[in-house]
Design a protein around this motif. Structure first.
Motif, mmCIF file in Angstrom:
data_model
loop_
_atom_site.group_PDB
_atom_site.id
_atom_site.type_symbol
_atom_site.label_atom_id
_atom_site.label_comp_id
_atom_site.label_asym_id
_atom_site.label_seq_id
_atom_site.Cartn_x
_atom_site.Cartn_y
_atom_site.Cartn_z
ATOM 1 N N PHE A 145 0.859 -1.175 0.000
ATOM 2 C CA PHE A 145 0.000 0.000 0.000
ATOM 3 C C PHE A 145 0.896 1.226 0.000
ATOM 4 O O PHE A 145 1.814 1.318 0.808
ATOM 5 C CB PHE A 145 -0.883 0.052 1.254
ATOM 6 C CG PHE A 145 -2.012 -0.923 1.247
ATOM 7 C CD1 PHE A 145 -3.266 -0.542 0.797
ATOM 8 C CD2 PHE A 145 -1.828 -2.217 1.694
ATOM 9 C CE1 PHE A 145 -4.325 -1.436 0.794
ATOM 10 C CE2 PHE A 145 -2.878 -3.117 1.705
ATOM 11 C CZ PHE A 145 -4.129 -2.726 1.249
ATOM 12 N N LEU A 156 1.572 4.992 0.866
ATOM 13 C CA LEU A 156 1.117 6.023 1.797
ATOM 14 C C LEU A 156 1.444 7.382 1.225
ATOM 15 O O LEU A 156 2.555 7.602 0.749
ATOM 16 C CB LEU A 156 1.859 5.900 3.131
ATOM 17 C CG LEU A 156 1.575 4.697 3.992
ATOM 18 C CD1 LEU A 156 2.507 4.691 5.188
ATOM 19 C CD2 LEU A 156 0.135 4.690 4.444
ATOM 20 N N LEU A 193 -3.219 4.761 0.404
ATOM 21 C CA LEU A 193 -3.782 5.154 1.688
ATOM 22 C C LEU A 193 -3.304 6.550 2.022
ATOM 23 O O LEU A 193 -2.142 6.877 1.822
ATOM 24 C CB LEU A 193 -3.326 4.204 2.803
ATOM 25 C CG LEU A 193 -3.782 2.757 2.720
ATOM 26 C CD1 LEU A 193 -3.034 1.917 3.740
ATOM 27 C CD2 LEU A 193 -5.275 2.658 2.945
ATOM 28 N N THR A 194 -4.199 7.346 2.554
ATOM 29 C CA THR A 194 -3.812 8.644 3.063
ATOM 30 C C THR A 194 -3.240 8.425 4.453
ATOM 31 O O THR A 194 -3.840 7.695 5.257
ATOM 32 C CB THR A 194 -5.025 9.592 3.140
ATOM 33 O OG1 THR A 194 -5.570 9.706 1.829
ATOM 34 C CG2 THR A 194 -4.623 10.956 3.646
ATOM 35 N N PHE A 249 -6.944 4.910 7.752
ATOM 36 C CA PHE A 249 -6.966 3.509 7.371
ATOM 37 C C PHE A 249 -8.414 3.049 7.294
ATOM 38 O O PHE A 249 -9.129 3.061 8.269
ATOM 39 C CB PHE A 249 -6.153 2.668 8.351
ATOM 40 C CG PHE A 249 -4.694 2.951 8.223
ATOM 41 C CD1 PHE A 249 -3.920 2.233 7.338
ATOM 42 C CD2 PHE A 249 -4.103 3.971 8.944
ATOM 43 C CE1 PHE A 249 -2.575 2.519 7.186
ATOM 44 C CE2 PHE A 249 -2.767 4.266 8.793
ATOM 45 C CZ PHE A 249 -2.001 3.534 7.912
ATOM 46 N N SER A 250 -8.811 2.660 6.112
ATOM 47 C CA SER A 250 -10.202 2.347 5.835
ATOM 48 C C SER A 250 -10.510 0.876 6.083
ATOM 49 O O SER A 250 -9.627 0.050 6.322
ATOM 50 C CB SER A 250 -10.506 2.670 4.379
ATOM 51 O OG SER A 250 -9.746 1.806 3.551
ATOM 52 N N PHE A 304 -8.568 -1.419 3.784
ATOM 53 C CA PHE A 304 -7.246 -1.826 4.256
ATOM 54 C C PHE A 304 -7.378 -2.996 5.236
ATOM 55 O O PHE A 304 -6.653 -3.984 5.136
ATOM 56 C CB PHE A 304 -6.535 -0.652 4.929
ATOM 57 C CG PHE A 304 -5.246 -1.046 5.597
ATOM 58 C CD1 PHE A 304 -4.113 -1.301 4.847
ATOM 59 C CD2 PHE A 304 -5.174 -1.183 6.970
ATOM 60 C CE1 PHE A 304 -2.930 -1.675 5.453
ATOM 61 C CE2 PHE A 304 -3.999 -1.560 7.584
ATOM 62 C CZ PHE A 304 -2.873 -1.805 6.826
#
Length: 133
Positions: A92, A94, A115-116, A120-121, A124
């Protein structure tokens, strides 16, 4: 519940950003072992191991910052995808930059997602759960 034996390799040079990631994982109740590398070269050493230390055991996933000294995230992707032992690693990217996908032109199929930092969604968490042995 997420399998605790799945390690997360955080490849991030900035201490503040690394703390934000740690807090975000904790907030999502992700308690997996977290190993940090400060750049791509250190991450490769952790993954491959050395004469005195075994490499990071599977299953694991990688959280990769793009802007780092010595070996950038893009250079790391190039190296890892050429390595027979590591090329299947789940990665992933970042970023705090909205144009991160543009920085990875040509690598779209080589990463699991973006991913920001600090967000974390559920997606993820679902990917992390998919690594359960």
């Amino acid at each position: 519940m997420i399998a605790d034996q799945i390690s997360i390799l955080l490849v991030e040079d900035d201490d503040l950003d690394a703390d934000i990631v740690r807090r975000s994982l904790s907030k999502q109740k992700i308690t997996n072992p977290l190993v940090r590398a400060r750049d791509g070269l250190e991450a490769l050493k952790i993954l491959r191991g050395s004469e005195s230390q075994e490499g990071l055991k599977r299953p694991y996933l990688i959280l990769l910052d793009l802007n780092m000294p010595r070996m950038s995230g893009v250079e790391f992707l190039d190296e890892i995808r050429q390595d027979e032992q590591l090329r299947e690693s789940m990665i992933f990217v970042l970023s705090t930059l909205p144009d991160a996908p543009g920085l990875l032109e040509g690598h779209e199929k080589e990463i699991t997602g973006y991913l920001t930092k600090g967000a974390f969604s559920e997606t993820f968490v679902n990917h992390l759960n998919s690594l359960k042995p």
